[in-house]
Design an enzyme around this catalytic site. Sequence first.
Site, PDB file in Angstrom:
ATOM      1  N   GLY A  31       0.817  -1.208   0.000  1.00 49.96           N
ATOM      2  CA  GLY A  31       0.000   0.000   0.000  1.00 49.96           C
ATOM      3  C   GLY A  31       0.851   1.259   0.000  1.00 49.96           C
ATOM      4  O   GLY A  31       2.033   1.213  -0.335  1.00 49.96           O
ATOM      5  N   GLU A  35       4.138   6.515  -7.581  1.00 50.45           N
ATOM      6  CA  GLU A  35       4.404   6.368  -9.018  1.00 50.45           C
ATOM      7  C   GLU A  35       5.140   5.065  -9.364  1.00 50.45           C
ATOM      8  O   GLU A  35       4.988   4.533 -10.461  1.00 50.45           O
ATOM      9  CB  GLU A  35       5.202   7.579  -9.535  1.00 50.45           C
ATOM     10  CG  GLU A  35       4.333   8.698 -10.043  1.00 50.45           C
ATOM     11  CD  GLU A  35       3.260   8.239 -11.044  1.00 50.45           C
ATOM     12  OE1 GLU A  35       3.607   7.659 -12.087  1.00 50.45           O
ATOM     13  OE2 GLU A  35       2.062   8.433 -10.774  1.00 50.45           O
ATOM     14  N   GLY A  36       5.963   4.583  -8.430  1.00 49.38           N
ATOM     15  CA  GLY A  36       6.650   3.311  -8.672  1.00 49.38           C
ATOM     16  C   GLY A  36       5.641   2.178  -8.809  1.00 49.38           C
ATOM     17  O   GLY A  36       5.720   1.349  -9.728  1.00 49.38           O
ATOM     18  N   HIS A  37       4.653   2.169  -7.896  1.00 48.65           N
ATOM     19  CA  HIS A  37       3.604   1.145  -7.989  1.00 48.65           C
ATOM     20  C   HIS A  37       2.758   1.347  -9.253  1.00 48.65           C
ATOM     21  O   HIS A  37       2.327   0.375  -9.872  1.00 48.65           O
ATOM     22  CB  HIS A  37       2.683   1.207  -6.768  1.00 48.65           C
ATOM     23  CG  HIS A  37       3.366   0.957  -5.465  1.00 48.65           C
ATOM     24  ND1 HIS A  37       3.537   1.942  -4.520  1.00 48.65           N
ATOM     25  CD2 HIS A  37       3.943  -0.156  -4.953  1.00 48.65           C
ATOM     26  CE1 HIS A  37       4.166   1.433  -3.471  1.00 48.65           C
ATOM     27  NE2 HIS A  37       4.438   0.170  -3.709  1.00 48.65           N
ATOM     28  N   ASP A 151      13.893  -2.385  -5.385  1.00 48.36           N
ATOM     29  CA  ASP A 151      14.236  -3.369  -4.352  1.00 48.36           C
ATOM     30  C   ASP A 151      14.903  -4.555  -5.043  1.00 48.36           C
ATOM     31  O   ASP A 151      14.335  -5.653  -5.152  1.00 48.36           O
ATOM     32  CB  ASP A 151      12.983  -3.792  -3.586  1.00 48.36           C
ATOM     33  CG  ASP A 151      12.408  -2.629  -2.799  1.00 48.36           C
ATOM     34  OD1 ASP A 151      13.148  -2.000  -2.031  1.00 48.36           O
ATOM     35  OD2 ASP A 151      11.220  -2.316  -2.992  1.00 48.36           O
ATOM     36  N   SER A 186       9.994   6.409  -3.397  1.00 46.01           N
ATOM     37  CA  SER A 186       9.796   5.440  -2.311  1.00 46.01           C
ATOM     38  C   SER A 186       8.834   6.044  -1.290  1.00 46.01           C
ATOM     39  O   SER A 186       8.818   7.266  -1.095  1.00 46.01           O
ATOM     40  CB  SER A 186      11.145   5.159  -1.641  1.00 46.01           C
ATOM     41  OG  SER A 186      10.953   4.651  -0.341  1.00 46.01           O
ATOM     42  N   SER A 187       8.068   5.172  -0.631  1.00 46.26           N
ATOM     43  CA  SER A 187       7.155   5.661   0.424  1.00 46.26           C
ATOM     44  C   SER A 187       7.944   6.389   1.503  1.00 46.26           C
ATOM     45  O   SER A 187       7.438   7.301   2.156  1.00 46.26           O
ATOM     46  CB  SER A 187       6.430   4.500   1.095  1.00 46.26           C
ATOM     47  OG  SER A 187       5.947   3.607   0.162  1.00 46.26           O
TER      48      SER A 187
HETATM   49  O1  PAF Z   1       8.014  -4.613  -1.890  1.00 46.04           O
HETATM   50  C1  PAF Z   1       7.032  -4.694  -1.125  1.00 46.04           C
HETATM   51  O2  PAF Z   1       6.161  -3.815  -1.109  1.00 46.04           O
HETATM   52  C2  PAF Z   1       6.895  -5.883  -0.181  1.00 46.04           C
HETATM   53  O3  PAF Z   1       8.146  -6.302   0.260  1.00 46.04           O
HETATM   54  C3  PAF Z   1       6.114  -7.040  -0.798  1.00 46.04           C
HETATM   55  C4  PAF Z   1       6.817  -7.630  -2.015  1.00 46.04           C
HETATM   56  C5  PAF Z   1       4.716  -6.579  -1.201  1.00 46.04           C
HETATM   57  C6  PAF Z   1       5.963  -8.175   0.229  1.00 46.04           C
HETATM   58  O4  PAF Z   1       5.303  -7.733   1.384  1.00 46.04           O
END
Ligand code: PAF
Length: 299
Positions: A31, A35-37, A151, A186-187
């Site tokens: 959650g 923008e990365g998500h 990551d 990043s958050s």
């Molecule tokens: O990168 C993340 O947000 C978390 O490490 C993940 C892959 C959702 C696992 O909780």
Amino acid sequence: MEVTSSPDQFKQAMDGARARGELVGLVPTMGDLHEGHALLIRSARDACGFVAVSIFVNPLQFGSRADLDAYPRRLDMDRAMASALGADVLFAPGEAEMYPDGGPQVTVDPGPLGGRLEGASRPSHFRGVLTVVAKLFALAGPCRAYFGEKDAQQLALVRRMVHDLNIPVRVVACPTVRAADGLAVSSRNARLSSRERAAACVLFDSLSTAAALVRRGERRSDLLRAEMARRIGAEPLARLDYVAVVDEERWEEPSVIESPSRALVAARFGETRLIDNLLLPWPGEGSMQNSDVSSRSGR
Ligand code: PAF
């Protein structure tokens, strides 16, 4: 967009999409979507007929209860963003739904790489990550799963787990999204003061310096590491945790790089710990994503 906190309903939605002949994409997140998500969700949307986003703040991967409690939770905004980006299902379970017995007795051992670099600074972090990712993959079934290169060690370990345990998931890597000054989105960036935020671009500067040295023919890892550490050390607000150069294939740390390699950094700015990495340029590899300033996403 269907929203569910039930593992069974999530599984049914994924199974149903596959039964209709759709290619299924999964974007696992904790959650606080940014923008990365968004890039992960868009990439899944482009390639797959059915897209699931999961949001679960996984207690197993946090070092302390305080860290876990401090993690931002903003489900309403995340729901709106996932829906606007075209997700078909949002799976947002609570702790009791993911760990009904109060935590698993059997967990995924991340192997030797899980104890190095990020794993050395955050013991049991990768065991927690791989355990929850394995659970999500088990619920999702055969699919494509989207992870960010930001990551990089997590991505390498998820790939290793999928390979070693024959999990029927294709892992898709998406490039790091960066601000105009190079800071990886990043958050955690929201926790930086304005002075720390300005200082934090030293991470990308140091990685870019390593890339420039490699482009000029430098292959000695100690020299690359020393130059990255020198640049970060020159920033008064940065406290270096580690710099490393690993080969892209096995994540070993050679003294002389002889194949495509990745530079990694971790440092604290005040209370906030940031990580970043960059695939170093390598002859014959063409324009590798995320390898230099000109290939930044999100500018
Ligand atoms: O990168 C993340 O947000 C978390 O490490 C993940 C892959 C959702 C696992 O909780």
